[in-house]
Design a protein around this motif. Sequence first.
Motif, PDB file in Angstrom:
ATOM      1  N   PHE A   1     -14.725  -9.511 -50.956  1.00 36.33           N
ATOM      2  CA  PHE A   1     -15.742 -10.267 -51.672  1.00 36.33           C
ATOM      3  C   PHE A   1     -17.069  -9.507 -51.606  1.00 36.33           C
ATOM      4  CE2 PHE A   1     -19.060 -13.666 -51.670  1.00 36.33           C
ATOM      5  CZ  PHE A   1     -18.890 -14.065 -52.981  1.00 36.33           C
ATOM      6  N   VAL A   2     -17.193  -8.512 -52.470  1.00 30.13           N
ATOM      7  CA  VAL A   2     -18.413  -7.709 -52.580  1.00 30.13           C
ATOM      8  C   VAL A   2     -18.707  -7.524 -54.070  1.00 30.13           C
ATOM      9  CG1 VAL A   2     -18.234  -6.496 -50.371  1.00 30.13           C
ATOM     10  CG2 VAL A   2     -17.022  -5.605 -52.359  1.00 30.13           C
ATOM     11  N   PRO A   3     -19.985  -7.356 -54.455  1.00 31.15           N
ATOM     12  CA  PRO A   3     -20.348  -7.283 -55.878  1.00 31.15           C
ATOM     13  C   PRO A   3     -19.627  -6.201 -56.653  1.00 31.15           C
ATOM     14  CG  PRO A   3     -22.316  -7.615 -54.544  1.00 31.15           C
ATOM     15  CD  PRO A   3     -21.185  -7.377 -53.593  1.00 31.15           C
ATOM     16  N   GLU A   4     -19.320  -5.064 -56.032  1.00 30.24           N
ATOM     17  CA  GLU A   4     -18.668  -3.990 -56.784  1.00 30.24           C
ATOM     18  C   GLU A   4     -17.230  -4.322 -57.164  1.00 30.24           C
ATOM     19  OE1 GLU A   4     -19.120  -2.369 -52.470  1.00 30.24           O
ATOM     20  OE2 GLU A   4     -20.284  -3.550 -53.916  1.00 30.24           O
ATOM     21  N   ASN A   5     -16.638  -5.356 -56.544  1.00 22.73           N
ATOM     22  CA  ASN A   5     -15.271  -5.755 -56.892  1.00 22.73           C
ATOM     23  C   ASN A   5     -15.218  -6.955 -57.832  1.00 22.73           C
ATOM     24  OD1 ASN A   5     -14.093  -3.734 -55.320  1.00 22.73           O
ATOM     25  ND2 ASN A   5     -14.021  -5.032 -53.489  1.00 22.73           N
ATOM     26  N   ILE A   6     -16.381  -7.544 -58.128  1.00 23.01           N
ATOM     27  CA  ILE A   6     -16.455  -8.701 -59.022  1.00 23.01           C
ATOM     28  C   ILE A   6     -17.081  -8.252 -60.337  1.00 23.01           C
ATOM     29  CG2 ILE A   6     -17.355 -11.028 -59.340  1.00 23.01           C
ATOM     30  CD1 ILE A   6     -17.466 -11.266 -56.294  1.00 23.01           C
ATOM     31  N   PHE A   7     -16.381  -8.492 -61.431  1.00 22.44           N
ATOM     32  CA  PHE A   7     -16.822  -8.015 -62.737  1.00 22.44           C
ATOM     33  C   PHE A   7     -17.182  -9.187 -63.636  1.00 22.44           C
ATOM     34  CE2 PHE A   7     -14.941  -4.384 -60.923  1.00 22.44           C
ATOM     35  CZ  PHE A   7     -15.270  -3.258 -61.679  1.00 22.44           C
ATOM     36  N   CYS A   8     -18.156  -8.958 -64.505  1.00 21.04           N
ATOM     37  CA  CYS A   8     -18.618  -9.972 -65.442  1.00 21.04           C
ATOM     38  C   CYS A   8     -18.598  -9.384 -66.861  1.00 21.04           C
ATOM     39  CB  CYS A   8     -20.040 -10.420 -65.082  1.00 21.04           C
ATOM     40  SG  CYS A   8     -20.712 -11.712 -66.152  1.00 21.04           S
TER      41      CYS A   8
ATOM     42  N   TRP B   1     -12.287   5.207 -65.332  1.00 22.23           N
ATOM     43  CA  TRP B   1     -11.267   4.765 -64.388  1.00 22.23           C
ATOM     44  C   TRP B   1     -11.808   4.568 -62.978  1.00 22.23           C
ATOM     45  CZ3 TRP B   1      -7.238   2.083 -63.958  1.00 22.23           C
ATOM     46  CH2 TRP B   1      -6.395   2.177 -62.842  1.00 22.23           C
ATOM     47  N   GLU B   2     -12.741   5.368 -62.537  1.00 19.10           N
ATOM     48  CA  GLU B   2     -13.267   5.257 -61.178  1.00 19.10           C
ATOM     49  C   GLU B   2     -13.849   3.864 -60.935  1.00 19.10           C
ATOM     50  OE1 GLU B   2     -13.838   6.285 -57.352  1.00 19.10           O
ATOM     51  OE2 GLU B   2     -12.825   7.501 -58.881  1.00 19.10           O
ATOM     52  N   GLU B   3     -14.452   3.291 -61.957  1.00 19.47           N
ATOM     53  CA  GLU B   3     -15.007   1.941 -61.834  1.00 19.47           C
ATOM     54  C   GLU B   3     -13.981   0.886 -62.217  1.00 19.47           C
ATOM     55  OE1 GLU B   3     -18.247  -0.105 -64.543  1.00 19.47           O
ATOM     56  OE2 GLU B   3     -19.241   0.937 -62.876  1.00 19.47           O
ATOM     57  N   HIS B   4     -13.247   1.124 -63.283  1.00 26.17           N
ATOM     58  CA  HIS B   4     -12.307   0.120 -63.793  1.00 26.17           C
ATOM     59  C   HIS B   4     -11.131  -0.107 -62.837  1.00 26.17           C
ATOM     60  CE1 HIS B   4     -10.173  -2.376 -66.589  1.00 26.17           C
ATOM     61  NE2 HIS B   4      -9.137  -1.546 -66.639  1.00 26.17           N
ATOM     62  N   ARG B   5     -10.805   0.872 -62.016  1.00 27.65           N
ATOM     63  CA  ARG B   5      -9.660   0.733 -61.101  1.00 27.65           C
ATOM     64  C   ARG B   5      -9.876  -0.407 -60.114  1.00 27.65           C
ATOM     65  NH1 ARG B   5      -9.636   6.190 -57.628  1.00 27.65           N
ATOM     66  NH2 ARG B   5      -7.720   5.199 -56.867  1.00 27.65           N
TER      67      ARG B   5
END
Length: 338
Positions: free
Chosen positions: A76-83, A327-331
């Motif tokens: 549960f960290v911001p980089e794993n939660i997408f909007c 991909w580095e972010e979308h993964r």
Amino acid sequence: MPRNQYYSLFSPPSLTMTELVKTTLDHDSTDMLIDKWLEHRGSTHDAYHEWFRDVRERKHAHNHSKQIIVWNKGEFVPENIFCRTVDTGRLIPLDRTWTTHVYHHQSMEERKLSMMPVVFTMLPELMILRGMHDVGCDEIYIIVTDLKRQEMDDVTAYFKLVCRQAFGRTYEHMRISHMLVRQRRNPCFPQIDLTLRAILYEKRPRFIILFTHPSFVPDEDVFYDYPTGCPNPCCTEDCEMIRFPRRGLDTASVLDIKRGGKFGRRIRQRQMCNWIECSVCFDEEASGGSSSEGSENSMESNKVIGQTCSKCKLVKYCSTEHQRNDWEEHRRVCVRST
């Protein structure tokens, strides 16, 4: 010689005219506040964790391309939660920071009161609102007042009246000014009016307590049960801290702002290639094709159709190269759809 600037209801406002003090929190300060929020292990933090977990479990939208909040894996960290953004249709992580400009009465500066707690209590909402917009939210504006709920409702109604028509604005301005003077509110209403109109006129933000277009209002299907950031554990809907609306446009205050041109500039929602540095915009009518392995360019009448990610079916790309670049972010959010 230049004419002296003065406050007027009918002249274009300027931030150089306001008497309110501006305190700016840069990206590093915002990043520090986010880290503090994640370190906090009280009931508030647990409430947000449970809310995001519920969103992950129930998945409000059956249509993958319209899913607004996505947390598919990781901690549960911001980089794993997408909007999903309302302006470009991209999925972006909530770890993007911003600069916050806080306007407040000079007495707060004289008492050496920090603006960090003000931003901290609004941080969860600001993270979501920032995540909703791909562009236009690198700077967020806040005006700190000591208005009560009913007084804030009156002020909101006044600004909606001003943006809709000029008739009645002088009377309402005088009435609210006298009312707040009797209640000894700081800052006074003319300064609130001047500062807010100047921000709207010069900066054109997506939101500043009030929203400047219906598409900037959080979706009611997701945010109806979003936790409040108020430190009061007994907080209710009558809380005097301004929260964004939980019922979408039905309870949102939207200003009818003309955006340039003879008839105003239209706000158009687009779907763009998910790689942040790409400017390709897909044609919505021609993009309803099936997904395939990878992504490829498709040209029809000089319009890019694009292809959906074959694994998660959440995002679209205009080329395999841009899919690899993203991909580095979308993964961090890509999992096989069920």
